[in-house]
Design a protein around this motif. Structure first.
Motif, PDB file in Angstrom:
ATOM      1  N   ALA A   9       2.327  -2.762  -8.211  1.00  0.00           N
ATOM      2  CA  ALA A   9       3.176  -1.568  -8.275  1.00  0.00           C
ATOM      3  C   ALA A   9       3.664  -1.183  -6.893  1.00  0.00           C
ATOM      4  N   PHE A  10       2.762  -1.101  -5.944  1.00  0.00           N
ATOM      5  CA  PHE A  10       3.171  -0.659  -4.612  1.00  0.00           C
ATOM      6  C   PHE A  10       3.817  -1.778  -3.802  1.00  0.00           C
ATOM      7  N   PHE A  11       3.547  -3.022  -4.142  1.00  0.00           N
ATOM      8  CA  PHE A  11       4.255  -4.136  -3.502  1.00  0.00           C
ATOM      9  C   PHE A  11       5.728  -4.104  -3.902  1.00  0.00           C
ATOM     10  N   ARG A  12       5.983  -3.843  -5.197  1.00  0.00           N
ATOM     11  CA  ARG A  12       7.372  -3.730  -5.659  1.00  0.00           C
ATOM     12  C   ARG A  12       8.069  -2.568  -4.950  1.00  0.00           C
ATOM     13  N   VAL A  13       7.371  -1.465  -4.805  1.00  0.00           N
ATOM     14  CA  VAL A  13       7.953  -0.313  -4.098  1.00  0.00           C
ATOM     15  C   VAL A  13       8.272  -0.699  -2.660  1.00  0.00           C
ATOM     16  N   GLY A  14       7.346  -1.389  -2.020  1.00  0.00           N
ATOM     17  CA  GLY A  14       7.567  -1.814  -0.641  1.00  0.00           C
ATOM     18  C   GLY A  14       8.717  -2.799  -0.515  1.00  0.00           C
ATOM     19  N   MET A  15       8.866  -3.672  -1.500  1.00  0.00           N
ATOM     20  CA  MET A  15       9.934  -4.675  -1.458  1.00  0.00           C
ATOM     21  C   MET A  15      11.303  -4.076  -1.775  1.00  0.00           C
ATOM     22  N   LEU A  16      11.350  -3.134  -2.716  1.00  0.00           N
ATOM     23  CA  LEU A  16      12.633  -2.627  -3.198  1.00  0.00           C
ATOM     24  C   LEU A  16      13.027  -1.288  -2.589  1.00  0.00           C
ATOM     25  N   GLY A  17      12.134  -0.655  -1.851  1.00  0.00           N
ATOM     26  CA  GLY A  17      12.406   0.657  -1.272  1.00  0.00           C
ATOM     27  C   GLY A  17      13.222   0.563  -0.008  1.00  0.00           C
ATOM     28  N   TYR A  18      14.378  -0.049  -0.093  1.00  0.00           N
ATOM     29  CA  TYR A  18      15.251  -0.221   1.062  1.00  0.00           C
ATOM     30  C   TYR A  18      15.838   1.125   1.450  1.00  0.00           C
ATOM     31  N   GLY A  19      15.655   1.518   2.682  1.00  0.00           N
ATOM     32  CA  GLY A  19      16.206   2.766   3.163  1.00  0.00           C
ATOM     33  C   GLY A  19      15.153   3.791   3.524  1.00  0.00           C
ATOM     34  N   GLY A  20      13.895   3.433   3.428  1.00  0.00           N
ATOM     35  CA  GLY A  20      12.843   4.343   3.846  1.00  0.00           C
ATOM     36  C   GLY A  20      12.241   5.126   2.702  1.00  0.00           C
ATOM     37  N   GLY A  21      11.503   6.159   3.080  1.00  0.00           N
ATOM     38  CA  GLY A  21      10.733   6.964   2.140  1.00  0.00           C
ATOM     39  C   GLY A  21      11.515   7.556   0.992  1.00  0.00           C
ATOM     40  N   PRO A  22      12.645   8.235   1.252  1.00  0.00           N
ATOM     41  CA  PRO A  22      13.374   8.840   0.141  1.00  0.00           C
ATOM     42  C   PRO A  22      13.794   7.838  -0.929  1.00  0.00           C
ATOM     43  N   SER A  23      14.134   6.633  -0.519  1.00  0.00           N
ATOM     44  CA  SER A  23      14.547   5.641  -1.516  1.00  0.00           C
ATOM     45  C   SER A  23      13.363   5.091  -2.292  1.00  0.00           C
ATOM     46  N   SER A  24      12.165   5.203  -1.754  1.00  0.00           N
ATOM     47  CA  SER A  24      11.001   4.665  -2.448  1.00  0.00           C
ATOM     48  C   SER A  24      10.401   5.657  -3.444  1.00  0.00           C
ATOM     49  N   ILE A  25      10.698   6.941  -3.304  1.00  0.00           N
ATOM     50  CA  ILE A  25      10.108   7.946  -4.190  1.00  0.00           C
ATOM     51  C   ILE A  25      10.455   7.695  -5.661  1.00  0.00           C
ATOM     52  N   PRO A  26      11.723   7.451  -6.023  1.00  0.00           N
ATOM     53  CA  PRO A  26      12.005   7.152  -7.430  1.00  0.00           C
ATOM     54  C   PRO A  26      11.313   5.872  -7.910  1.00  0.00           C
ATOM     55  N   LEU A  27      11.148   4.915  -7.016  1.00  0.00           N
ATOM     56  CA  LEU A  27      10.462   3.679  -7.402  1.00  0.00           C
ATOM     57  C   LEU A  27       8.984   3.932  -7.659  1.00  0.00           C
ATOM     58  N   VAL A  80      -2.037   1.066   0.146  1.00  0.00           N
ATOM     59  CA  VAL A  80      -1.388   1.172   1.454  1.00  0.00           C
ATOM     60  C   VAL A  80      -0.960  -0.202   1.959  1.00  0.00           C
ATOM     61  N   VAL A  81      -1.848  -1.190   1.839  1.00  0.00           N
ATOM     62  CA  VAL A  81      -1.511  -2.555   2.289  1.00  0.00           C
ATOM     63  C   VAL A  81      -0.333  -3.094   1.487  1.00  0.00           C
ATOM     64  N   ALA A  82      -0.347  -2.876   0.167  1.00  0.00           N
ATOM     65  CA  ALA A  82       0.750  -3.368  -0.674  1.00  0.00           C
ATOM     66  C   ALA A  82       2.073  -2.710  -0.303  1.00  0.00           C
ATOM     67  N   THR A  83       2.020  -1.464   0.166  1.00  0.00           N
ATOM     68  CA  THR A  83       3.249  -0.760   0.543  1.00  0.00           C
ATOM     69  C   THR A  83       3.788  -1.232   1.882  1.00  0.00           C
ATOM     70  N   ILE A  84       2.903  -1.470   2.847  1.00  0.00           N
ATOM     71  CA  ILE A  84       3.396  -1.801   4.193  1.00  0.00           C
ATOM     72  C   ILE A  84       3.558  -3.295   4.433  1.00  0.00           C
ATOM     73  N   LEU A  85       2.878  -4.125   3.650  1.00  0.00           N
ATOM     74  CA  LEU A  85       2.963  -5.581   3.855  1.00  0.00           C
ATOM     75  C   LEU A  85       4.395  -6.114   3.733  1.00  0.00           C
ATOM     76  N   PRO A  86       5.135  -5.750   2.689  1.00  0.00           N
ATOM     77  CA  PRO A  86       6.515  -6.255   2.609  1.00  0.00           C
ATOM     78  C   PRO A  86       7.362  -5.823   3.807  1.00  0.00           C
ATOM     79  N   THR A  87       7.155  -4.606   4.265  1.00  0.00           N
ATOM     80  CA  THR A  87       7.927  -4.112   5.401  1.00  0.00           C
ATOM     81  C   THR A  87       7.623  -4.917   6.650  1.00  0.00           C
ATOM     82  N   ILE A  88       6.357  -5.175   6.879  1.00  0.00           N
ATOM     83  CA  ILE A  88       5.973  -5.943   8.068  1.00  0.00           C
ATOM     84  C   ILE A  88       6.573  -7.344   8.021  1.00  0.00           C
ATOM     85  N   VAL A  89       6.412  -8.015   6.886  1.00  0.00           N
ATOM     86  CA  VAL A  89       6.925  -9.386   6.750  1.00  0.00           C
ATOM     87  C   VAL A  89       8.445  -9.404   6.850  1.00  0.00           C
TER      88      VAL A  89
END
Length: 190
Positions: A9-27, A80-89
């Motif tokens: 769930a949070f990996f998908r949010v991290g991968m698709l939340g392009y644009g920062g926090g506000p774009s990830s909230i609906p996800l 937390v790891v699932a959320t930040i891992l896509p961003t780091i990579v």
């Protein structure tokens, strides 16, 4: 199994939340409330409100809290790891490869095309929150709160976190005061 679902769930949010926090909230809302039903819309809006009053990125705060709620300390770390891992990579991969393409028109077009999509996602989430507020508070108080919030945030420049904190404090103080029915019951009892 829950830990795996939490990670996905949070990996998908991290991968698709392009644009920062506000774009990830609906996800996050889609995953947590609609797909996995780890919390309802009221609980999600409470977590979002509290998360907005605290410093730091909203997506990681929500991932940490929801992960803890669903899977304890391991779930918190997992979320937390699932959320930040896509961003780091993606930061490492994209910044090294896109630096050579940054002046290309398709890169500028790609970034410009994302802005309206994020705007629509936030508008849909706002409409859902407004409908819920309308159900709980009624139309007039909901509209007054919405208009007052826009005036305070956009017109006066009040930080949204301060407004949220004041509204939460007012709700807590109001909750502690007995309403008319409770006062009548107390008089009958005495």
């Amino acid at each position: 199994m829950k830990q795996w679902q939490l990670f996905l769930a949070f990996f998908r949010v991290g991968m698709l939340g392009y644009g920062g926090g506000p774009s990830s909230i609906p996800l996050v809302h889609k995953e947590v409330v609609e797909k996995y039903k780890w919390m309802n819309a009221d609980e999600f809006s409470d977590v979002l409100a509290l998360g907005n009053t605290l410093p730091g990125p909203i997506a990681t705060k929500m991932a940490g809290y929801i992960g803890y709620r669903v899977g304890g300390v391991i779930g918190m770390i997992n979320g937390v790891v699932a959320t930040i891992l896509p961003t780091i990579v993606l930061m490492i991969v994209l910044l090294t490869s896109l630096s050579s393409f940054k002046d290309q028109p398709w890169v500028a077009g790609m970034t410009k095309a994302v802005v309206p999509v994020v705007g629509v996602m936030l508008a849909v989430l706002t409409w859902q929150f407004f409908k819920k507020a309308n159900t709980d508070l009624g139309m007039v108080p909901s509209v007054l709160l919405m208009v007052g919030s826009v005036i305070l945030i956009e017109g006066i420049g009040l930080h949204p976190g301060i407004l949220i904190a004041v509204l939460l404090l007012a709700a807590l103080l109001k909750r502690d005061q007995p309403n008319k029915e409770e006062k009548a019951e107390r008089k009958e009892f005495v």
